[in-house]
Design a protein around this motif. Structure first.
Motif, short mmCIF file in Angstrom:
data_model
loop_
_atom_site.label_atom_id
_atom_site.label_comp_id
_atom_site.label_asym_id
_atom_site.label_seq_id
_atom_site.Cartn_x
_atom_site.Cartn_y
_atom_site.Cartn_z
N ALA A 124 -0.42 6.12 -2.78
CA ALA A 124 0.93 6.65 -3.00
C ALA A 124 1.53 6.08 -4.28
CB ALA A 124 1.82 6.33 -1.80
N ARG A 168 -0.08 7.83 -7.24
CA ARG A 168 0.41 9.21 -7.36
C ARG A 168 1.79 9.25 -8.02
NH1 ARG A 168 -0.37 12.70 -1.82
NH2 ARG A 168 -2.63 12.51 -1.53
N TYR A 211 -0.34 11.06 6.45
CA TYR A 211 -0.47 12.31 7.20
C TYR A 211 -1.70 13.09 6.73
CZ TYR A 211 0.45 17.05 8.80
OH TYR A 211 0.32 18.29 9.37
N GLU A 212 -1.88 13.17 5.40
CA GLU A 212 -3.03 13.90 4.86
C GLU A 212 -4.33 13.25 5.31
OE1 GLU A 212 -2.44 13.82 0.68
OE2 GLU A 212 -0.75 15.22 0.70
N GLU A 266 8.37 7.86 1.41
CA GLU A 266 8.05 9.25 1.76
C GLU A 266 6.64 9.61 1.30
OE1 GLU A 266 11.15 11.41 -0.15
OE2 GLU A 266 12.65 11.00 1.41
N GLU A 267 6.25 9.13 0.12
CA GLU A 267 4.91 9.43 -0.39
C GLU A 267 3.84 8.74 0.43
OE1 GLU A 267 2.43 11.58 -2.84
OE2 GLU A 267 4.62 11.65 -2.74
N ASN A 319 4.05 8.05 3.62
CA ASN A 319 3.94 8.84 4.86
C ASN A 319 3.15 10.12 4.62
OD1 ASN A 319 5.45 6.97 6.29
ND2 ASN A 319 7.39 8.02 5.96
N ARG A 320 3.36 10.73 3.45
CA ARG A 320 2.64 11.97 3.14
C ARG A 320 1.14 11.70 3.02
NH1 ARG A 320 5.42 13.10 -0.89
NH2 ARG A 320 6.94 14.39 0.18
N VAL A 321 0.78 10.63 2.34
CA VAL A 321 -0.63 10.28 2.18
C VAL A 321 -1.27 9.98 3.53
CG1 VAL A 321 -2.25 8.60 1.20
CG2 VAL A 321 -0.35 9.45 -0.19
N SER A 326 -4.89 13.82 9.10
CA SER A 326 -5.29 15.20 9.36
C SER A 326 -6.75 15.42 9.00
CB SER A 326 -4.40 16.17 8.57
OG SER A 326 -3.06 16.06 8.96
#
Length: 441
Positions: free
Chosen positions: A362, A365, A330-331, A323-324, A326-328, A334
């Motif tokens: 990730a 983090r 996405y950031e 999940e982390e 994927n979040r990185v 963007s």
């Protein structure tokens, strides 16, 4: 009303990979029968022709609603059992348990019911030595040059535009018109029209300009001057029609305007609500000191964070890590789309290129997050409520800017986690061994 007594349910826990557990639950037949009875009694209150609510015979209810009763019994047993398991603080679950279908049996009378779940758990670790972490930080020192540079930049921002009667200088803004001749008879597209001919426009003598080479060509020109300029556009010029072409421009300079900053004196200070220029300089000095302190703390926190990450030799929960990542990604995607909105590169290629870097970031983090949580628990460090409020306000504002809804519970949890991290870093900064460095100007 509870359908089962979870203390009678046998559970077997196994580690299927680092930081991920599987738990198998075996529900005795007696508990299954009790759960079925509870659900049958619930359905007896349903409206059935010929019977008052609550008076319908159990056998009739069971026959009429068998499918619903058995499904709801299964769901109730699973839900209550998982809720009971999660109340055990020593479990340290960091993801919601996921039901595994391969070990899910059917509900039946007088029969044991079994099911299994899997979930991630918090990694176990021992923090490194926390007292005397060696860091280097710049001194807090404000010179007269710093104050003068700050005031100069401030005045440039407040500069007013005025017409001047003198030759043009760098940063001046010129009112001009121009025509041009190209070595081609091609029709000029609408997108290039203003670059080829313009009856009135403004050009600032600061590189880069829309038409290359105009800064040097127009510097020292005065209002009323005319000049011819030969411009060769680069091969990769943004307007394809002009790319690699040589164009002869005839330019008329009509007016010269300059940005005139205010003088640094008592009058300027009083406009800003201060007594005199000395008070203005003192206020500027305080502002610079505040900025330097913030920068200093960021550098200390960054070094302490790297120290903790380097000492983070423990596995990470696999689901949380995915999940982390994927979040990185996405950031990063963007941000890349903001920086290069029309790059034309396929999104799949972008994702492949940033995959390894995103995973590394990730991992760092998550490692730092779990390390800070462990330190907070071990050292009994509590988050500051005012800092939590500030983090929550910031997250709410960011969500509004991105036109996204915010989950209040998750936002509160994130704000508490961020405030806790702040408190841990503040404590470690107090304990750190700081070497003062000269500030780079």
């Amino acid at each position: 009303m509870a359908t089962v007594d979870t203390s009678n349910i046998e559970q077997t826990t196994s580690e299927i990979e680092p930081c991920r557990y599987a738990v198998k639950f075996d529900v005795p037949a007696t508990e299954v029968n009790h759960a079925l009875k509870v659900l049958i009694n619930k359905y007896r209150s349903a409206k059935i022709p010929g019977f008052r609510p609550g008076k319908t015979p159990a056998k009739l209810v069971r026959r009429r609603f068998k499918k619903q009763i058995f499904e709801e019994t299964r769901d109730s047993i699973i839900r209550e059992t998982i809720q009971s398991m999660l109340q055990d603080d020593s479990l340290n679950a960091v993801t919601m348990p996921e039901l595994t279908s391969d070990e899910l049996s059917d509900i039946a009378d007088d029969t044991e019911f079994s099911f299994s779940v899997q979930f991630d758990v918090r990694p176990e670790m021992e923090p490194p030595e926390l007292h005397g972490i060696k860091v280097a930080a710049p001194k807090i020192e404000v010179s007269e040059v710093d104050v003068a540079d700050y005031l100069d930049a401030m005045c440039q921002q407040q500069a007013r535009l005025e017409r001047v009667e003198r030759p043009a200088e760098e940063n001046d803004i010129l009112k001009v018109s121009y025509t041009s001749q190209t070595s081609t008879d091609e029709e000029v597209p609408a997108t290039a029209q203003n670059l080829v001919e313009n009856s009135e426009t403004w050009i600032r003598l600061t590189e880069p300009t829309d038409i290359p080479g105009l800064v040097s060509a127009l510097t020292n020109k005065s209002g009323g001057d005319k000049t011819d300029v030969t411009v060769t556009f680069p091969d990769d010029f943004r307007e394809e029609f002009l790319a690699a072409k040589t164009v002869l421009y005839s330019i008329n300079v009509h007016e010269i305007h300059a940005l005139l900053p205010p003088e640094i004196n008592d009058e300027l200070a009083q406009k800003m609500g201060l007594d005199d220029v000395d008070a203005l300089k003192d206020a500027v000095r305080s502002q610079i000191e505040s900025t330097q302190r913030q920068q200093r703390q960021r550098e200390i926190v960054d070094q302490i964070g790297k120290y903790l990450i380097k000492a983070s030799d423990f596995p990470l929960p696999p689901t949380v890590l995915r999940e982390e990542i994927n979040r990185v990604m996405y950031e990063r995607l963007s941000q890349q789309q903001q920086d290069e909105p029309q790059s034309g590169e396929p999104i799949e290629k972008k994702l492949d290129a940033m995959g390894e870097q995103a995973e590394a970031e990730a991992r760092e983090r998550l490692a730092l997050r779990y390390m800070l949580q462990t330190i907070a628990a071990k050292e009994e460090i509590e988050p500051d409520k005012e800092r939590m409020k500030q983090h929550l306000q910031l997250m709410t504002m960011q969500a509004q800017q991105r036109q996204r809804e915010i989950n209040p519970y998750m936002a509160q949890e994130a704000a508490a986690a961020n405030a806790t991290s702040d408190a841990v870093f503040e404590r470690l900064t107090e304990w750190a061994e700081v070497t003062e460095m000269d500030r780079d100007n």
